[in-house]
Design a protein around this motif. Structure first.
Motif, PDB file in Angstrom:
ATOM      1  N   UNK A   1     -10.453   6.271  -1.983  1.00 53.88           N
ATOM      2  CA  UNK A   1     -10.039   5.628  -0.746  1.00 53.88           C
ATOM      3  C   UNK A   1     -10.709   4.286  -0.560  1.00 53.88           C
ATOM      4  N   UNK A   2     -11.958   4.193  -0.854  1.00 57.15           N
ATOM      5  CA  UNK A   2     -12.681   2.967  -0.542  1.00 57.15           C
ATOM      6  C   UNK A   2     -12.380   1.838  -1.514  1.00 57.15           C
ATOM      7  N   UNK A   3     -11.564   2.094  -2.523  1.00 56.36           N
ATOM      8  CA  UNK A   3     -11.181   0.987  -3.386  1.00 56.36           C
ATOM      9  C   UNK A   3     -10.322  -0.018  -2.630  1.00 56.36           C
ATOM     10  N   UNK A   4      -9.801   0.368  -1.468  1.00 57.71           N
ATOM     11  CA  UNK A   4      -9.013  -0.550  -0.657  1.00 57.71           C
ATOM     12  C   UNK A   4      -9.889  -1.492   0.157  1.00 57.71           C
ATOM     13  N   UNK A   5     -11.164  -1.159   0.307  1.00 58.67           N
ATOM     14  CA  UNK A   5     -12.087  -2.081   0.952  1.00 58.67           C
ATOM     15  C   UNK A   5     -12.517  -3.107  -0.075  1.00 58.67           C
ATOM     16  N   UNK A  46       1.249   6.842   2.901  1.00 56.79           N
ATOM     17  CA  UNK A  46       0.822   5.562   3.473  1.00 56.79           C
ATOM     18  C   UNK A  46       1.783   5.092   4.547  1.00 56.79           C
ATOM     19  N   UNK A  47       1.235   4.705   5.704  1.00 48.77           N
ATOM     20  CA  UNK A  47       2.037   4.300   6.851  1.00 48.77           C
ATOM     21  C   UNK A  47       2.166   2.788   6.977  1.00 48.77           C
ATOM     22  N   UNK A  48       1.792   2.044   5.949  1.00 49.46           N
ATOM     23  CA  UNK A  48       1.742   0.599   6.057  1.00 49.46           C
ATOM     24  C   UNK A  48       3.001  -0.133   5.672  1.00 49.46           C
ATOM     25  N   UNK A  49       4.069   0.531   5.442  1.00 44.57           N
ATOM     26  CA  UNK A  49       5.299  -0.164   5.094  1.00 44.57           C
ATOM     27  C   UNK A  49       5.983   0.462   3.899  1.00 44.57           C
ATOM     28  N   UNK A  50       6.961  -0.246   3.361  1.00 49.28           N
ATOM     29  CA  UNK A  50       7.782   0.280   2.276  1.00 49.28           C
ATOM     30  C   UNK A  50       7.170   0.087   0.896  1.00 49.28           C
ATOM     31  N   UNK A  51       6.227  -0.818   0.769  1.00 47.01           N
ATOM     32  CA  UNK A  51       5.661  -1.120  -0.545  1.00 47.01           C
ATOM     33  C   UNK A  51       4.473  -0.202  -0.824  1.00 47.01           C
ATOM     34  N   UNK A  52       4.732   1.007  -1.325  1.00 53.66           N
ATOM     35  CA  UNK A  52       3.693   1.989  -1.582  1.00 53.66           C
ATOM     36  C   UNK A  52       3.211   1.992  -3.027  1.00 53.66           C
ATOM     37  N   UNK A  53       3.624   1.038  -3.808  1.00 49.66           N
ATOM     38  CA  UNK A  53       3.215   1.004  -5.201  1.00 49.66           C
ATOM     39  C   UNK A  53       1.740   0.601  -5.295  1.00 49.66           C
ATOM     40  N   UNK A  54       1.041   1.217  -6.241  1.00 51.47           N
ATOM     41  CA  UNK A  54      -0.377   0.959  -6.484  1.00 51.47           C
ATOM     42  C   UNK A  54      -1.257   1.244  -5.269  1.00 51.47           C
ATOM     43  N   UNK A  55      -0.854   2.209  -4.455  1.00 49.65           N
ATOM     44  CA  UNK A  55      -1.617   2.626  -3.288  1.00 49.65           C
ATOM     45  C   UNK A  55      -2.181   4.016  -3.578  1.00 49.65           C
ATOM     46  N   UNK A  60      -3.892   6.623   4.274  1.00 49.59           N
ATOM     47  CA  UNK A  60      -2.945   6.855   5.366  1.00 49.59           C
ATOM     48  C   UNK A  60      -2.573   5.571   6.069  1.00 49.59           C
ATOM     49  N   UNK A  61      -3.579   4.732   6.337  1.00 46.85           N
ATOM     50  CA  UNK A  61      -3.346   3.545   7.142  1.00 46.85           C
ATOM     51  C   UNK A  61      -4.417   2.520   6.835  1.00 46.85           C
ATOM     52  N   UNK A  62      -4.031   1.267   6.776  1.00 45.88           N
ATOM     53  CA  UNK A  62      -4.974   0.175   6.581  1.00 45.88           C
ATOM     54  C   UNK A  62      -4.635  -0.934   7.564  1.00 45.88           C
ATOM     55  N   UNK A  63      -5.621  -1.315   8.349  1.00 46.77           N
ATOM     56  CA  UNK A  63      -5.421  -2.405   9.292  1.00 46.77           C
ATOM     57  C   UNK A  63      -6.384  -3.519   8.926  1.00 46.77           C
ATOM     58  N   UNK A  64      -5.868  -4.651   8.507  1.00 46.96           N
ATOM     59  CA  UNK A  64      -6.707  -5.731   8.005  1.00 46.96           C
ATOM     60  C   UNK A  64      -6.581  -7.028   8.749  1.00 46.96           C
ATOM     61  N   UNK A  65      -6.148  -6.996   9.977  1.00 44.34           N
ATOM     62  CA  UNK A  65      -5.941  -8.239  10.720  1.00 44.34           C
ATOM     63  C   UNK A  65      -7.133  -8.667  11.555  1.00 44.34           C
ATOM     64  N   UNK A  66      -8.266  -8.009  11.376  1.00 44.50           N
ATOM     65  CA  UNK A  66      -9.451  -8.389  12.144  1.00 44.50           C
ATOM     66  C   UNK A  66     -10.041  -9.673  11.572  1.00 44.50           C
ATOM     67  N   UNK A  67     -10.483 -10.561  12.427  1.00 45.86           N
ATOM     68  CA  UNK A  67     -11.039 -11.842  11.984  1.00 45.86           C
ATOM     69  C   UNK A  67     -12.496 -11.740  11.559  1.00 45.86           C
TER      70      UNK A  67
END
Length: 73
Positions: A1-5, A46-55, A60-67
């Motif tokens: 999971x943390x490979x997404x960080x 994954x709930x982040x959209x249609x592009x689930x490849x390489x996920x 479940x969810x990734x929110x990356x819009x924080x500044x």
């Protein structure tokens, strides 16, 4: 999971209502939720959209819009 960080994970927390859900906050501005029961699964929820490849399937969810860094979840 943390490979997404993309940077250091600052905090991890278990979901108090679901013992298999883990959240991570990182200094890359992302909050990520993962379902640990899905590790090793072929399908992703994954709930982040249609592009689930390489996920990772446990993502479940990734929110990356924080500044700025996420310091509390």
């Amino acid at each position: 999971m943390f490979i997404s960080n993309e940077r250091d994970v600052i905090q991890v927390e278990w979901d108090p209502n679901h013992e298999i859900i883990l959240a991570s906050a990182s200094n890359d501005g992302k909050v990520i939720l993962g379902d640990l029961s899905m590790i090793g699964s072929v399908e992703s929820k994954y709930l982040g959209g249609d592009n689930n490849k390489n996920v990772p399937p446990e993502l479940l969810f990734s929110h990356g819009d924080h500044r700025h860094w996420i310091t509390d979840i």
